[in-house]
Scaffold this motif. Structure first.
Motif, PDB file in Angstrom:
ATOM      1  N   GLU A 110     -29.491  -4.730   3.845  1.00  0.00           N
ATOM      2  CA  GLU A 110     -28.981  -5.090   2.527  1.00  0.00           C
ATOM      3  C   GLU A 110     -27.485  -4.837   2.543  1.00  0.00           C
ATOM      4  OE1 GLU A 110     -30.542  -3.999  -1.805  1.00  0.00           O
ATOM      5  OE2 GLU A 110     -29.656  -2.272  -0.799  1.00  0.00           O
ATOM      6  N   GLY A 111     -26.718  -5.810   2.150  1.00  0.00           N
ATOM      7  CA  GLY A 111     -25.267  -5.635   2.115  1.00  0.00           C
ATOM      8  C   GLY A 111     -24.720  -5.201   3.463  1.00  0.00           C
ATOM      9  N   LEU A 112     -24.121  -4.028   3.498  1.00  0.00           N
ATOM     10  CA  LEU A 112     -23.544  -3.512   4.740  1.00  0.00           C
ATOM     11  C   LEU A 112     -24.431  -2.476   5.416  1.00  0.00           C
ATOM     12  CD1 LEU A 112     -19.783  -3.261   3.701  1.00  0.00           C
ATOM     13  CD2 LEU A 112     -20.836  -4.941   5.217  1.00  0.00           C
ATOM     14  N   ARG A 113     -25.682  -2.394   5.013  1.00  0.00           N
ATOM     15  CA  ARG A 113     -26.640  -1.504   5.691  1.00  0.00           C
ATOM     16  C   ARG A 113     -27.308  -2.288   6.805  1.00  0.00           C
ATOM     17  NH1 ARG A 113     -29.233   1.835   0.636  1.00  0.00           N
ATOM     18  NH2 ARG A 113     -27.282   2.886   0.132  1.00  0.00           N
ATOM     19  N   GLN A 114     -27.220  -1.746   8.001  1.00  0.00           N
ATOM     20  CA  GLN A 114     -27.709  -2.478   9.159  1.00  0.00           C
ATOM     21  C   GLN A 114     -28.524  -1.592  10.090  1.00  0.00           C
ATOM     22  OE1 GLN A 114     -24.216  -4.061  11.058  1.00  0.00           O
ATOM     23  NE2 GLN A 114     -23.824  -5.523   9.420  1.00  0.00           N
ATOM     24  N   VAL A 115     -29.374  -2.244  10.856  1.00  0.00           N
ATOM     25  CA  VAL A 115     -30.116  -1.603  11.935  1.00  0.00           C
ATOM     26  C   VAL A 115     -29.567  -2.197  13.222  1.00  0.00           C
ATOM     27  CG1 VAL A 115     -32.368  -1.263  13.018  1.00  0.00           C
ATOM     28  CG2 VAL A 115     -32.189  -1.379  10.528  1.00  0.00           C
ATOM     29  N   ARG A 116     -29.182  -1.350  14.139  1.00  0.00           N
ATOM     30  CA  ARG A 116     -28.645  -1.800  15.422  1.00  0.00           C
ATOM     31  C   ARG A 116     -29.291  -1.036  16.559  1.00  0.00           C
ATOM     32  NH1 ARG A 116     -22.153  -2.879  14.883  1.00  0.00           N
ATOM     33  NH2 ARG A 116     -22.294  -4.188  13.050  1.00  0.00           N
ATOM     34  N   ILE A 117     -29.348  -1.678  17.689  1.00  0.00           N
ATOM     35  CA  ILE A 117     -29.776  -1.019  18.913  1.00  0.00           C
ATOM     36  C   ILE A 117     -28.507  -0.652  19.665  1.00  0.00           C
ATOM     37  CG2 ILE A 117     -31.110  -1.201  21.039  1.00  0.00           C
ATOM     38  CD1 ILE A 117     -32.782  -1.435  18.444  1.00  0.00           C
ATOM     39  N   ASN A 118     -28.291   0.633  19.864  1.00  0.00           N
ATOM     40  CA  ASN A 118     -27.109   1.126  20.569  1.00  0.00           C
ATOM     41  C   ASN A 118     -27.544   1.936  21.774  1.00  0.00           C
ATOM     42  OD1 ASN A 118     -25.170   0.120  18.741  1.00  0.00           O
ATOM     43  ND2 ASN A 118     -25.508   1.836  17.382  1.00  0.00           N
ATOM     44  N   GLU A 119     -26.599   2.160  22.650  1.00  0.00           N
ATOM     45  CA  GLU A 119     -26.847   3.030  23.788  1.00  0.00           C
ATOM     46  C   GLU A 119     -25.890   4.210  23.672  1.00  0.00           C
ATOM     47  OE1 GLU A 119     -26.874   2.644  28.573  1.00  0.00           O
ATOM     48  OE2 GLU A 119     -27.646   0.955  27.408  1.00  0.00           O
ATOM     49  N   PHE A 120     -26.436   5.424  23.745  1.00  0.00           N
ATOM     50  CA  PHE A 120     -25.638   6.644  23.644  1.00  0.00           C
ATOM     51  C   PHE A 120     -26.007   7.554  24.806  1.00  0.00           C
ATOM     52  CE2 PHE A 120     -24.979  10.984  21.971  1.00  0.00           C
ATOM     53  CZ  PHE A 120     -23.613  10.912  21.756  1.00  0.00           C
ATOM     54  N   ARG A 121     -25.035   7.837  25.631  1.00  0.00           N
ATOM     55  CA  ARG A 121     -25.243   8.674  26.822  1.00  0.00           C
ATOM     56  C   ARG A 121     -26.402   8.167  27.683  1.00  0.00           C
ATOM     57  NH1 ARG A 121     -24.107  14.761  24.497  1.00  0.00           N
ATOM     58  NH2 ARG A 121     -21.971  14.345  23.923  1.00  0.00           N
ATOM     59  N   GLY A 122     -26.455   6.860  27.827  1.00  0.00           N
ATOM     60  CA  GLY A 122     -27.457   6.252  28.678  1.00  0.00           C
ATOM     61  C   GLY A 122     -28.829   6.091  28.058  1.00  0.00           C
ATOM     62  N   ARG A 123     -28.966   6.427  26.790  1.00  0.00           N
ATOM     63  CA  ARG A 123     -30.260   6.314  26.106  1.00  0.00           C
ATOM     64  C   ARG A 123     -30.163   5.281  24.994  1.00  0.00           C
ATOM     65  NH1 ARG A 123     -31.877  12.584  25.055  1.00  0.00           N
ATOM     66  NH2 ARG A 123     -32.312  13.126  27.214  1.00  0.00           N
ATOM     67  N   LYS A 124     -31.190   4.446  24.878  1.00  0.00           N
ATOM     68  CA  LYS A 124     -31.237   3.481  23.786  1.00  0.00           C
ATOM     69  C   LYS A 124     -31.597   4.207  22.505  1.00  0.00           C
ATOM     70  CE  LYS A 124     -32.032  -0.924  25.887  1.00  0.00           C
ATOM     71  NZ  LYS A 124     -32.858  -2.130  25.892  1.00  0.00           N
ATOM     72  N   MET A 125     -30.917   3.838  21.426  1.00  0.00           N
ATOM     73  CA  MET A 125     -31.139   4.443  20.122  1.00  0.00           C
ATOM     74  C   MET A 125     -31.272   3.347  19.077  1.00  0.00           C
ATOM     75  SD  MET A 125     -30.803   7.705  20.879  1.00  0.00           S
ATOM     76  CE  MET A 125     -30.407   8.692  19.467  1.00  0.00           C
TER      77      MET A 125
END
Length: 106
Positions: free
Chosen positions: A48-63
């Motif tokens: 909604e609006g600027l609220r988003q779900v993203r798949i990121n990688e942090f220190r080699g781990r998918k989040m």
């Protein structure tokens, strides 16, 4: 008799700061996590609006990152409001989602 001055080694200087244990992720990895170049589906979903779900990688781990973004100079940037879930936590959330939905509707 004057005291001899101790020579400091570069690693013991007070302004050198602690050594980074985990170097920051390179820019290429960060850029590729926001858009899928392979065309195998989106990695960003707008709730909604600027609220988003993203798949990121942090220190080699998918989040799974659920976050409120803000716009600055025509660019969407991540805000402080949000949470990053490990894949294990995400799967657990999906397991209890139906129960949560029932509790909200009561």
């Amino acid at each position: 008799m004057p005291k001899a001055k101790k020579q400091r080694t570069p690693s013991s200087e007070s302004d050198s700061g602690p050594e980074d244990r985990n170097p920051p992720a390179n820019k290429k990895a960060k850029e590729s996590s926001t858009k899928s170049d392979a065309g195998d589906g989106p990695t960003t979903w707008t709730l909604e609006g600027l609220r988003q779900v993203r798949i990121n990688e942090f220190r080699g781990r998918k989040m799974v990152d659920i976050r409120e973004y803000y716009e600055k100079n025509g660019e969407n940037l991540p805000g402080k409001k949000g949470i990053s879930l490990s894949i294990k936590q995400w799967k657990k959330l999906l397991e209890v989602a139906e129960e949560v939905t029932r509790a909200v509707e009561d």
